[in-house]
Write a protein that holds these residues in place. Structure first.
Motif, short mmCIF file in Angstrom:
data_model
loop_
_atom_site.label_atom_id
_atom_site.label_comp_id
_atom_site.label_asym_id
_atom_site.label_seq_id
_atom_site.Cartn_x
_atom_site.Cartn_y
_atom_site.Cartn_z
N ILE A 1 15.38 74.06 31.61
CA ILE A 1 15.11 74.09 33.04
C ILE A 1 15.73 75.35 33.66
O ILE A 1 16.92 75.58 33.55
N GLU A 2 14.88 76.13 34.27
CA GLU A 2 15.32 77.31 35.00
C GLU A 2 14.84 77.15 36.44
O GLU A 2 13.65 77.03 36.68
N PHE A 3 15.80 77.13 37.36
CA PHE A 3 15.45 76.87 38.75
C PHE A 3 14.96 78.14 39.45
O PHE A 3 15.49 78.56 40.48
N LYS A 4 13.93 78.74 38.83
CA LYS A 4 13.28 79.88 39.47
C LYS A 4 12.27 79.36 40.48
O LYS A 4 11.65 78.32 40.28
N ARG A 5 12.09 80.11 41.54
CA ARG A 5 11.19 79.66 42.59
C ARG A 5 9.78 79.42 42.07
O ARG A 5 9.15 78.41 42.39
N GLU A 6 9.30 80.34 41.21
CA GLU A 6 7.94 80.19 40.69
C GLU A 6 7.81 78.99 39.75
O GLU A 6 6.75 78.38 39.65
N TYR A 7 8.89 78.66 39.07
CA TYR A 7 8.89 77.48 38.20
C TYR A 7 8.76 76.21 39.04
O TYR A 7 7.94 75.34 38.76
N MET A 8 9.62 76.10 40.05
CA MET A 8 9.67 74.87 40.84
C MET A 8 8.39 74.66 41.64
O MET A 8 7.97 73.53 41.86
N LEU A 9 7.76 75.75 42.05
CA LEU A 9 6.50 75.61 42.79
C LEU A 9 5.42 75.00 41.90
O LEU A 9 4.68 74.10 42.33
N ASP A 10 5.32 75.48 40.67
CA ASP A 10 4.33 74.92 39.75
C ASP A 10 4.62 73.45 39.44
O ASP A 10 3.72 72.61 39.44
N ILE A 11 5.88 73.15 39.17
CA ILE A 11 6.25 71.76 38.84
C ILE A 11 5.97 70.84 40.02
O ILE A 11 5.39 69.76 39.86
N ALA A 12 6.37 71.27 41.23
CA ALA A 12 6.15 70.44 42.41
C ALA A 12 4.66 70.25 42.69
O ALA A 12 4.22 69.14 43.04
N LEU A 13 3.89 71.31 42.51
CA LEU A 13 2.45 71.22 42.78
C LEU A 13 1.76 70.30 41.79
O LEU A 13 0.94 69.44 42.17
N ILE A 14 2.08 70.43 40.50
CA ILE A 14 1.45 69.59 39.48
C ILE A 14 1.83 68.13 39.67
O ILE A 14 0.98 67.23 39.63
N LEU A 15 3.11 67.87 39.92
CA LEU A 15 3.55 66.49 40.14
C LEU A 15 2.91 65.91 41.40
O LEU A 15 2.50 64.75 41.43
N GLY A 16 2.82 66.72 42.46
CA GLY A 16 2.20 66.25 43.69
C GLY A 16 0.74 65.89 43.50
O GLY A 16 0.28 64.84 43.97
N LEU A 17 0.01 66.74 42.79
CA LEU A 17 -1.41 66.47 42.55
C LEU A 17 -1.61 65.25 41.64
O LEU A 17 -2.51 64.43 41.85
N ARG A 18 -0.76 65.13 40.61
CA ARG A 18 -0.83 63.97 39.72
C ARG A 18 -0.61 62.67 40.50
O ARG A 18 -1.33 61.69 40.31
N HIS A 19 0.36 62.67 41.40
CA HIS A 19 0.67 61.45 42.12
C HIS A 19 -0.34 61.15 43.22
O HIS A 19 -0.61 59.99 43.52
N LEU A 20 -0.92 62.19 43.81
CA LEU A 20 -2.01 61.97 44.75
C LEU A 20 -3.19 61.32 44.04
O LEU A 20 -3.80 60.36 44.54
N PHE A 21 -3.51 61.83 42.84
CA PHE A 21 -4.59 61.24 42.04
C PHE A 21 -4.24 59.81 41.64
O PHE A 21 -5.11 58.93 41.64
N SER A 22 -2.98 59.56 41.31
CA SER A 22 -2.55 58.21 40.94
C SER A 22 -2.77 57.22 42.08
O SER A 22 -3.24 56.10 41.86
N ILE A 23 -2.45 57.65 43.29
CA ILE A 23 -2.63 56.78 44.46
C ILE A 23 -4.11 56.47 44.66
O ILE A 23 -4.50 55.31 44.90
N ILE A 24 -4.96 57.50 44.56
CA ILE A 24 -6.40 57.30 44.75
C ILE A 24 -6.96 56.39 43.66
O ILE A 24 -7.72 55.45 43.93
N LEU A 25 -6.58 56.65 42.40
CA LEU A 25 -7.07 55.85 41.28
C LEU A 25 -6.63 54.40 41.40
O LEU A 25 -7.42 53.47 41.20
N ALA A 26 -5.36 54.19 41.75
CA ALA A 26 -4.84 52.83 41.89
C ALA A 26 -5.56 52.08 43.01
O ALA A 26 -5.90 50.89 42.87
N ALA A 27 -5.80 52.76 44.14
CA ALA A 27 -6.48 52.12 45.28
C ALA A 27 -7.91 51.74 44.91
O ALA A 27 -8.37 50.63 45.23
#
Length: 308
Positions: free
Chosen positions: A215-241
């Motif tokens: 884990i390297e807390f570089k800004r570009e790293y965290m942006l990608d991780i946050a974006l991927i996790l956010g999109l995965r969980h948005l899809f999870s909410i839609i799929l579950a609903a």
């Protein structure tokens, strides 16, 4: 609930052991690659064989629809990854295309389903995982690796097909799904022989993730991780609903699908990211965060559905 949380804590502990061993240079630098090969060619195929051999799969329309749904969920997220990374480098394309889909159902969600739902729930999760696994145990990797290649003649379907048939986990899934659907089962002696390998799969997977985490807390790293996790969980909410309120299935089936929708990232996705030239450490960190989030979310969902 406590025993499920303890199991999840045990996985986290194994990851911490792997991180400690690597950070202290107690194990060789190539240990991650060695663990990856063991996982992909031995323990994961053994786990697939054992799990399929325990069940008699229904050939009914609902069960087949669940497998198609699992595959479709992955296809949608792969396409989203392609669209989001059209102008980015090959490594980033691999990260998004392999980490947006790929759900860890077999070793993570099914224990939850088994603990809190009737047998139909386990069958539901297993059938959804058939379609999911066709993608995440080789299909998505085969497509992604060919898509990001720099060949001038475009997409090579022959190479894509070769990667499909040479993926040990994927071919194991296809063979076992076919055999089990036809009503055949391997002799008990065979499963007894490979049971130790199958039982070792979660440990090897979590240890591999721990070794590969950097884990390297570089800004570009965290942006990608946050974006991927956010999109995965948005899809999870839609799929579950959609699964819970729209699909015309029994309540147990819909509840199982809600749990499955919040599965964390597959443990073998980071390995495939590395094989495609992406940042395996970043993918492993993403995997770790997704496991922690999934434990919390699934626990809350079980309480909301009155299953605790």
């Amino acid at each position: 609930m406590s025993h499920v949380l303890l199991n999840a804590a045990a996985f986290v502990l194994i990851m911490c052991v792997g991180r400690f061993l690597d950070a202290r240079h107690i194990i060789p630098a190539s240990s991650g690659e060695t663990l990856k090969k063991i996982l992909m060619n031995f323990t994961l195929p053994a786990a697939i064989i054992v799990n399929f051999n325990k069940n008699t799969l229904s050939s009914g329309g609902i069960m087949l629809a669940l497998a198609v749904l699992g595959l479709a969920a992955n296809v949608i997220m792969v396409v989203l990854g392609m669209l989001m990374t059209r102008s980015r480098n090959a490594g980033t394309k691999a990260l998004y295309m392999l980490c947006l889909p790929a759900m860890n159902i077999g070793t993570f969600c099914i224990p939850f389903v088994q603990s809190f739902l009737p047998a139909l729930g386990t069958v539901t999760a297993s059938m959804f995982d058939v379609g999911n696994s066709i993608a995440c145990t080789g299909g998505t990797y085969a497509f992604t690796s060919e898509y990001i290649s720099e060949k001038s003649h475009g997409f090579d379907w022959a190479t894509f097909g070769k990667r499909i048939v040479t993926s040990t986990p994927l071919m194991t899934y296809v063979v076992m799904f076919t055999v089990t659907t036809l009503g055949f089962h391997l002799p008990e002696a065979v499963t007894t022989l490979i049971n130790p390998l199958a039982a070792a799969n979660p440990c090897i997977a979590m240890l591999m993730i721990g070794v590969l985490i950097h884990i390297e807390f570089k800004r570009e790293y965290m942006l990608d991780i946050a974006l991927i996790l956010g999109l995965r969980h948005l899809f999870s909410i839609i799929l579950a609903a959609l699964c819970y309120w729209v699909l015309p299935f029994d309540l147990v089936i819909r509840q199982a699908l809600v749990i499955v929708a919040f599965a964390p990232l597959s443990v073998i996705a980071p390995a495939y990211v590395g094989m495609c030239g992406g940042d395996e450490g970043k993918a492993s960190a993403l995997n770790s965060f997704s496991i922690i989030l999934s434990v919390t979310e699934i626990t809350l969902l079980l309480m909301l559905m009155g299953l605790n």
